[in-house]
Design a protein around this motif. Sequence first.
Motif, short mmCIF file in Angstrom:
data_model
loop_
_atom_site.label_atom_id
_atom_site.label_comp_id
_atom_site.label_asym_id
_atom_site.label_seq_id
_atom_site.Cartn_x
_atom_site.Cartn_y
_atom_site.Cartn_z
N GLY A 27 0.83 -1.20 0.00
CA GLY A 27 0.00 0.00 0.00
C GLY A 27 0.86 1.25 0.00
N SER A 28 0.38 2.28 0.67
CA SER A 28 1.06 3.58 0.64
C SER A 28 2.26 3.60 1.58
CB SER A 28 0.08 4.69 1.02
OG SER A 28 -0.31 4.55 2.38
N PHE A 29 3.16 4.53 1.35
CA PHE A 29 4.25 4.79 2.29
C PHE A 29 4.80 6.19 2.04
CE2 PHE A 29 6.34 2.35 -1.23
CZ PHE A 29 7.22 3.31 -1.70
N ARG A 30 5.40 6.74 3.08
CA ARG A 30 6.15 8.01 3.01
C ARG A 30 7.47 7.77 3.72
NH1 ARG A 30 5.33 13.60 2.60
NH2 ARG A 30 3.07 13.37 2.46
N LEU A 31 8.54 7.66 2.94
CA LEU A 31 9.84 7.34 3.49
C LEU A 31 10.89 8.34 3.01
CD1 LEU A 31 9.59 3.47 2.98
CD2 LEU A 31 9.46 4.68 5.15
N GLY B 94 3.49 3.97 -12.60
CA GLY B 94 3.99 3.78 -13.96
C GLY B 94 5.18 2.84 -14.01
N ARG B 95 5.64 2.40 -12.83
CA ARG B 95 6.77 1.47 -12.76
C ARG B 95 6.43 0.30 -11.83
NH1 ARG B 95 12.01 4.78 -11.15
NH2 ARG B 95 13.07 2.96 -12.03
N TRP B 96 6.98 -0.85 -12.11
CA TRP B 96 6.85 -2.01 -11.22
C TRP B 96 7.78 -1.81 -10.04
CZ3 TRP B 96 3.52 -6.09 -12.27
CH2 TRP B 96 2.97 -6.12 -13.55
N MET B 97 7.30 -2.15 -8.85
CA MET B 97 8.13 -2.07 -7.65
C MET B 97 8.39 -3.46 -7.11
SD MET B 97 6.81 1.20 -5.41
CE MET B 97 5.15 0.56 -5.11
N LEU B 98 9.67 -3.76 -6.84
CA LEU B 98 10.06 -4.97 -6.14
C LEU B 98 10.59 -4.53 -4.79
CD1 LEU B 98 10.83 -5.32 -9.37
CD2 LEU B 98 11.67 -7.52 -8.58
N MET C 46 4.71 -4.97 -6.75
CA MET C 46 3.57 -4.07 -6.93
C MET C 46 3.55 -3.61 -8.39
SD MET C 46 2.46 -4.12 -3.81
CE MET C 46 1.18 -2.86 -3.82
N SER C 47 2.37 -3.55 -8.96
CA SER C 47 2.22 -3.18 -10.37
C SER C 47 2.39 -1.68 -10.58
CB SER C 47 0.84 -3.60 -10.88
OG SER C 47 -0.15 -2.68 -10.43
N PRO C 48 2.49 -1.22 -11.82
CA PRO C 48 2.60 0.21 -12.09
C PRO C 48 1.41 1.03 -11.61
CG PRO C 48 3.35 -1.04 -13.98
CD PRO C 48 2.73 -2.03 -13.04
N THR C 49 0.29 0.37 -11.36
CA THR C 49 -0.89 1.07 -10.85
C THR C 49 -1.02 0.94 -9.33
OG1 THR C 49 -2.29 -0.87 -11.27
CG2 THR C 49 -2.16 0.80 -13.01
N GLN D 120 7.33 -12.25 -17.32
CA GLN D 120 5.99 -12.83 -17.39
C GLN D 120 4.93 -11.79 -17.07
OE1 GLN D 120 4.90 -15.56 -14.19
NE2 GLN D 120 4.03 -16.98 -15.71
N LEU D 121 5.14 -11.02 -16.00
CA LEU D 121 4.17 -10.01 -15.61
C LEU D 121 4.08 -8.88 -16.63
CD1 LEU D 121 5.01 -9.77 -11.79
CD2 LEU D 121 2.88 -10.64 -12.78
N MET D 122 5.21 -8.46 -17.15
CA MET D 122 5.21 -7.38 -18.14
C MET D 122 4.58 -7.82 -19.45
SD MET D 122 8.96 -5.63 -17.49
CE MET D 122 9.22 -4.49 -16.14
#
Length: 209
Positions: free
Chosen positions: A48-52, A67-71, A176-179, A201-203
């Motif tokens: 979910g959300s974060f502020r770091l 707009g970008r995938w997050m690992l 996490m997906s780009p959305t 695979q995901l992309m």
Amino acid sequence: MKQNERDRFFLLVGLAILAVSSICGYVGYRLFDRAPVPLVSYGNPVGGSFRLVNGADGSVLDTDFRGRWMLIYFGYTHCPDTVCGATAKAMAEGVAALGRERSRLAVPIFITLDPMRDTAEDLRTYALRFGTQLTVMTGSPKMIQAVAKEYHAPYVRHEGENGDYTIDPATQIVIMSPTGRYEGTLPATATAGEITARMTQLMDAQARH
């Protein structure tokens, strides 16, 4: 008023302002650290959300990566290289192996579970060991605890001798997906090749829709 007296007067005023600023800053930090941490799951079962704070000492939000995938992986710099270091290396190399175009659409993120020892400078130095792909983050202890819980990462501290301690790092890499949607996990022991294969695979699936 003589020159020496004026200089002394302005010096005292400057010191007084600095002292007040330091006190206000400290009080503000303590109040912020004690305040409730507002995080949003966006309907995700994990994440979910974060502020770091990133390795460049700048505030960063989860929405900055839309707009970008997050690992996302939770570890710390005092963790053995065979554990946290191996995962950070695999993520960085796995994303780089996607190729020039696709690697720009994915970002491997290393969030410290040890904000009291891992300063932004320490994290910058740590990240450089794995090239330029890895993004490192820290935050207040309260925020780190909240974000780690949100991403189902453990935050168990084991006390050692002479004030030393260890922390259980995450056992998984959250994707996490780009959305901003949760797209599953990979084990923290995944190889660079396994990470590249999963992200490909995901992309590919995203491109078909």
